[in-house]
Each structure stands twice: as C-alpha cells, then as structure tokens.
Write a protein that holds these residues in place. Structure first.
Motif: not given
Lengths: 250, 289
Positions: B7-11, B140-144
């Motif tokens: 999980l931690l290595t998941n981008a 997702v990345k955009g939300d972040i």
C-alpha cells in the motif's frame, strides 16, 4: 495653551437610545484628566467613541489640530482589564510587544530592538521578572501593569485609560500614578475613566464630569465642586467635612 | 504487513497520504485561532452546511465534478455562516441556538437532496455519499492537488498574518485602536475556515471535518502557553491524525476516512488531557504530590 484633544458635537446611540449626546469639550496638552460620572453615564463609551472603536451618530475628534484618523499613531489606549481573555496562550512580554505592532507594520515580526524595548517597559512597571509568565498566572494588579507596560511601549502622546485602578492592589495603584505623573511631566496628555471620588483631587489636575453629556470640564479646583457633582450624580452625593472626602451613596 | 508495504509503495496512496498530511496541518494551524476566537461551533455548522451545496451542484450541472462540488459547498457554507450571524443580530436568539438551528436545517436539506439524487437521477452518482464521512481511498491525484494547493495557501496566509490574527483575537479593541482593520481579519479567518472545510470535506466528510479544526488545538493547548508553539503543535497533531487515519482507512475495505482521522486526533487529545505538561490531569496530581 495648545489643545491636545477637541471633541465637537459627539453623539452615540445604542439601539436607538441616546448613550451620549451633545458632547463638546477640549483637553489642554499636558494634563491628567479624570473622567467622572455615575454608572451608565457613558464614560467607557465616550473613550471608545473618541477612538472610533464604536460607531458614532455624529461628532468630530481633533487631535493636535488634525482629524483623529491622521493622528492615530499619537494615541495609546489601555482597555479595561476585563475586556480580554486572560487565558489566552501568551506571556507578559508578548502582550507588551503588541504595543509595538502599530510601529512595526503589517506582516513583519518584532525584532531584537523591539524585544529589548518591551523588556525596558516591563522593567519600568516593576514586572521584568514576570516577562515570561503566562498571563493567566498574573494577579489583577500585575495584569494591569502589563497593560501599562504595553501603553509605554506604544510611546504615545495622548493616552486613554479605562478604569486602570479597578481591582488592583495599592502598590499597583501607586505605580500607575507615578507613571501618569511622569507622562504629564513629559508633556503627554492622559484621560482616565475613574470611579473613586476620594482620590480625584490628588490624582487629576483636570476633570470631565459626565452624565450622558458633559456637565463640566476644566481644572479640578474649579469644576470638582459639590454643586457640580450633585448635577452629575443626580443628587446622590453626600459631603463629608471640607476636604476631598466625598462619598457616593447607593 | 506485506499488504501495508504494498500500500505504501502505491503511488496513489502516497499522494493521498501527502494530502492528508498537509490538510491535517493546515486545519490544526487555523483551528488554534478558531478555538481561541470561540468559533469552533460556527466551523462545525459551516461544515454541515456544505452538503446541500455539493448536492445542488450535482443537480444543477448533472456531472460529477470536484471543482463544481467545492464551489457549491463554499456557497452554502458561507450562506449558513451569514444566517447564523444575521439571526443573532436581528432576533433574541443567542449564538448557540442560532448555530443549532442553521446546522440542522442545512444538513437536513443536504440529506434530503442526497436521498433524492440516489433515488431519482440516472447517471454516475457514485461518490456523492462519500462526502458525508469522507473516503480517502476513492481520491485521485487531481483531488489531492486541490487539497494540497488549498491547504498550502491557508498555511501561508495564516503564517503571514499571524501577528495580526493574534492581536485581533486577543484584544480586538486595542487592535482597532492602533488602526488595524479587525473586521477584515475576522473575515480572513472566516475565509480560511471556509477554505479548509471546502478542500477537506472530500477526505474527511462534512460531519467530522470540524473535529479536525477543534481537537488538535485542544490537545496542543495542554502542552504549551504560547500561541506560536500551540498552533504549530496543533498543526503537527492534525497532520499525524490525517496520515494515521487515512492509512487505516485505506487498508480496510470501505472504512470511512473522516471518523478514523477524528478518532486518531481524539486519542492524542486524551493523552494530552492526562499527561500534558500544562494542566494535564495526571501531571497536575504528580506536581502537587
């Protein structure tokens, strides 16, 4: 004599009730003025209205011949001690530093020069040893001294103080008076909301007797008379002997 | 354990954790000011009031768009704040009751709209429910990026105006006396609260985002008497809660993120309440002994 402060036609209403009306008076430079009047006379309101802290219905405030807004930097204000939250996470030194905020300007942080000056101010009111004390751990008198040190740090020409003697010990009262005398000698002008009629003659060379409108304003010797006090307090005054010993009834 | 490592290595997880960290720090930081200004509950009402805004944005535009949702959230959140103050000003109702009324009306409306949407509209409406309790895993990345930019902006503004916010809260009369526009700084603080609520609801949810404003500064107050230290520590506590809560939430199936973040913050509060060096309950007893 130069007028440090001129008030013209000042009026304040609260929920459509007049709190202050027809307020006109002048304060000469270098005087210590006691603002005296019964509860609800509008003493604190008068200070707040002069300093534009509350809305005015009308009135012009002139400081050394210019409108108040241009002269704000000349003015220092000591609010009533009860107006702030003494549980606020800060220490005495920090509160005194707030007196420099007006000089420092926005965003910038106080530098070493400011901090040293704040220590000096604390020292002058005998509070240097308490500089890092959390403000809630100070006694009422000590809190008032911190406020006084903050006023010193402001380095103003005219000071407004709202009941600085309320709930303080005798030593603090003396310390405050010593500072006020010093200010007077330096040509500064001080206006103090004051409750204790007994000490008026000793403390102030000038008086503003107020009850919704100024009853009298002038040198203490001429305006602080039984007659005027009865006018101000609506007759609820008894006179003991010939001295300054005046007792307010009720 | 292997699961966790994966999980931690998941981008995506890394992005989400980063978002939780910054969001937690920002809300802890400005939470200190809100707490001292005694406006915590207004923040709570504002947060609840963002739900109808999100739903209306969906109903009006018919699409799932985070920027539109957040815009809707900001509108109803601000409207609720305005109503609370207007009610206090123009009636005999006191602030606490006014907050209670406005909060329940707006949140009730939000739930009604949400139910209506799930029963009566077609199309992709998944994820709208997540606004109630927050769902970090779905982000997702955009939300972040929205969270990160918003939070950093909030951190920047509150750091720049630290001195001005401090004096406006501690001694507003004195602040006005030295010519500081206290009303403007009250407005800025309110704006910061709206900002944090809006960027945070997707992750933490409208019901509990206010706890992320309230709990970290409460915990921090038990360790320090200095506003500067308090707000920084509060930020750290918020960040830790954000990261730990999100981590637990992403490991389990569909565990809501908000409640976990808040539970984590509450655990830190409990420890602080007992062991805090400033008036911690156990510390006080030990000191007296």
């Amino acid at each position: 004599m130069t007028h440090a402060l001129q008030i013209q036609n000042l009026a304040v209403t609260y929920e459509k009730q007049p709190v202050l009306e027809g307020v006109n008076f002048n304060i000469p430079e270098g005087t210590l003025t006691g603002i005296i009047g019964p509860n609800g006379a509008g003493k604190s309101t008068l200070i707040k209205a002069i300093l534009h802290l509350i809305p005015r219905l009308s009135g012009d405030v002139t400081v050394y011949g210019k409108p108040y807004k241009k002269q704000r930097s000349l003015i220092g204000y000591v609010p009533q001690r009860s107006e702030v939250d003494w549980d606020f996470p800060t220490n005495a030194l920090d509160v005194v530093l707030m007196g420099r905020y007006g000089h420092i300007g926005w965003i910038k942080r106080p530098g070493k020069k400011e901090v040293n000056f704040a220590y000096e101010c604390l020292d002058k009111v005998g509070m240097k040893d308490f500089a890092h004390r959390q403000i809630s751990q100070l006694s009422g008198g000590q809190q008032q001294r911190v406020f006084l040190a903050r006023a010193l740090a402001q380095d103003s020409q005219i000071y407004f103080m709202d009941e600085p003697f309320a709930g303080v010990d005798a030593a603090t009262e003396k310390a405050i008076m010593k500072l006020l005398q010093e200010w007077k000698q330096q040509g500064k002008t001080v206006l103090v909301v004051h409750h204790d009629l007994q000490t008026v003659r000793d403390y102030f060379d000038h008086c503003l007797l107020l009850n919704k409108t100024p009853i009298e304003c002038g040198p203490t010797e001429t305006v602080f008379t039984l007659n005027n006090l009865e006018k101000t307090y609506g007759g609820a005054i008894s006179f003991l002997g010939n001295g300054p010993a005046l007792v307010q009834e009720g | 354990m292997e699961n966790m490592l994966e999980l931690l290595t998941n981008a995506n997880t890394q992005w989400v954790l980063l978002g939780a960290l910054i969001l937690g720090f920002a809300s802890g930081l400005i939470g200190s000011f809100v707490l001292l200004k005694k406006q915590s509950l207004i923040g709570d009402a504002m947060a609840h009031a963002t739900l109808p805004g999100v739903c209306m944005a969906y109903l009006i535009f018919g699409v799932k768009s985070i920027p539109l949702f957040l815009l809707g959230a900001a509108c109803t959140g601000l409207l609720a704040t305005y109503f609370i103050q207007a009610i206090v000003k123009h009636s005999r109702i006191k602030t606490d009751a006014s907050i209670g009324v406005v909060l329940s009306v707006f949140f009730g409306l939000g739930i009604v709209l949400l139910t209506y949407i799930s029963k009566n509209t077609t199309g992709d409406k998944s994820g709208l429910d997540d606004f109630i309790f927050g769902q970090a895993a779905a982000m997702v990345k955009g939300d972040i990026q929205v969270i990160a930019v918003g939070s950093l902006l909030i951190i920047l503004i509150s750091s720049l105006f630290f001195k001005e916010l401090k004096i406006s809260i501690f001694d507003p009369l004195f602040a006005k006396g030295i010519g500081l526009p206290v009303g403007l700084f009250n407005g800025i603080l309110m704006g910061l609260v709206v900002g944090i609520v809006v960027v945070g609801i997707q992750m933490v949810g409208v019901v509990l985002i206010a706890a992320l404003l309230i709990t970290p500064p409460l915990a921090a107050r038990y360790w320090t008497d200095q506003l500067g230290h308090m707000s920084f520590l509060s930020g750290i506590i918020g960040a830790i809660s954000g990261v730990v809560g999100t981590l637990i939430s992403t490991t389990g199936e569909g565990l809501p993120t908000g409640p976990l973040i808040v539970l984590c913050a509450s655990a830190i509060f409990l420890i602080s309440l007992l062991l805090g060096t400033r008036k911690g309950l156990i510390t006080k007893v030990v000191k007296q002994a």
